[in-house]
Design a protein around this motif. Structure first.
Motif, mmCIF file in Angstrom:
data_model
loop_
_atom_site.group_PDB
_atom_site.id
_atom_site.type_symbol
_atom_site.label_atom_id
_atom_site.label_comp_id
_atom_site.label_asym_id
_atom_site.label_seq_id
_atom_site.Cartn_x
_atom_site.Cartn_y
_atom_site.Cartn_z
ATOM 1 N N THR A 230 0.909 -1.249 0.102
ATOM 2 C CA THR A 230 -0.209 -0.017 -0.168
ATOM 3 C C THR A 230 1.141 1.295 -0.052
ATOM 4 O O THR A 230 0.710 2.091 -0.831
ATOM 5 N N GLU A 231 1.706 1.353 0.896
ATOM 6 C CA GLU A 231 2.744 2.448 0.905
ATOM 7 C C GLU A 231 3.446 2.623 -0.188
ATOM 8 O O GLU A 231 3.771 3.792 -0.727
ATOM 9 N N GLN A 232 3.906 1.600 -0.960
ATOM 10 C CA GLN A 232 4.911 1.453 -1.871
ATOM 11 C C GLN A 232 4.147 1.796 -3.505
ATOM 12 O O GLN A 232 4.878 2.554 -4.209
ATOM 13 N N ALA A 233 3.290 1.140 -3.513
ATOM 14 C CA ALA A 233 2.609 1.034 -4.598
ATOM 15 C C ALA A 233 1.164 1.730 -5.019
ATOM 16 O O ALA A 233 0.907 2.040 -6.132
ATOM 17 N N ILE A 234 0.408 1.795 -3.933
ATOM 18 C CA ILE A 234 -0.834 2.266 -3.967
ATOM 19 C C ILE A 234 -0.991 3.858 -3.473
ATOM 20 O O ILE A 234 -1.470 4.624 -4.230
#
Length: 297
Positions: free
Chosen positions: A137-141
């Motif tokens: 979530t933090e890295q891609a979303i």
């Protein structure tokens, strides 16, 4: 002697056979319920997840347990694809945090799980997937989430109340200890003539202190205090209020009209961000599930 030898040998063979059978039964019992991109989910995993559900009061049943395991397999697969790994230390820390939140020791948590027939690996597997998905979530979303500043400004402006449109420079007058201090605090208030003489006036009272609060906007203060300050002019002072150290009054040294939307926007941004992130996360997950190779048996 021969009889004893064969007796012992037969017994050993029998015990060995029983051990082999005992080792084989669990393996045979673990029928495959689903395969997700090559990752196998067994009926034992589903049964264990159901028992964890039961401890949590979750009535998802076998279908819900299987669906959760499928989702976690997809999440872990996506984490691996973009280079995210979850260490055992991270999982152990998450487990310890659960115990702290429940206000029990980790050993007690393990005991509670065991009493419910839940293996520790079942909870650890779910924690590992949750940690991995948070990282995804933090890295891609999150980078895909955009919030309109103009919309936030408009929404914040609509939420500003009349009493919130002021900027102040304040002093706080404290009468230490609440017992029997209300008379003295009200006496001080009746004689108060402005911030310039606040300290000199306090010298006539026992255990009274004047503190420079500095600049504060109305949106930084509790509603009741903001409303009272809005009704005061420069040189005014609020009614005594009980605080941890005694009785407190706020004196208005400066007061200007200034619609500061910073604090309101901060709350709105967090709310809008969570909503947008939730929607984006669901869309991302739906796409992963759509492209996943899922085989149910």
């Amino acid at each position: 002697m021969a009889k004893n030898f064969w007796g012992r040998t037969a017994s050993a063979i029998l015990v060995g056979a029983m051990l082999l059978m005992g080792a084989a039964v669990p393996a045979m019992a673990q029928n495959v319920r689903a395969t997700v991109n090559g990752t196998i989910i067994t009926d034992l995993q589903v049964a264990q997840r159901q028992k964890l559900f039961a401890l949590e009061g979750n009535r998802g049943g076998s279908k819900g347990a299987l669906d959760q395991l499928v989702t976690e397999a997809i999440q872990l697969g996506e984490a691996k694809r973009i280079g995210i790994t979850v260490s055992n230390a991270q999982v152990d820390e998450a487990l310890l945090q659960i115990a702290r939140n429940m206000k029990v020791s980790q050993d007690k948590l393990v005991s509670m799980l065991q009493q419910g027939g839940v293996g520790m690996d079942t909870l650890k597997d779910r924690l590992r997937a949750a940690i991995a998905w948070n990282a995804v979530t933090e890295q891609a979303i999150m980078p895909q989430v955009q919030i309109s500043e103009l919309s936030l400004d408009q929404e914040a402006a609509a939420k500003v109340q009349v009493y919130q449109g002021f900027d102040y420079i304040l002093k706080e007058v404290i009468f230490v200890g609440s017992a029997g201090r209300s008379g003295q605090a009200n006496s001080y208030r009746s004689k108060f003539s402005g911030c310039d003489t606040a300290v000199d006036l306090s010298l006539g009272y026992t255990d009274a202190a004047v503190i420079d609060v500095g600049r504060r906007h109305a949106t930084q203060m509790p509603e009741a205090i903001a409303k009272e300050l809005a009704g005061l002019n420069v040189g005014g002072i609020t009614k005594p209020r009980a605080v941890e150290t005694g009785l407190s009054m706020l004196a208005v040294c400066e007061k200007t009209q200034a619609e500061d939307l910073t604090f309101i926007k901060g709350d709105l941004r967090a709310e809008a961000g969570n909503t947008a992130l939730g929607g984006q996360s669901e869309t991302y997950m739906a796409e992963l599930r759509k492209n996943a190779k899922i085989i149910f048996n």
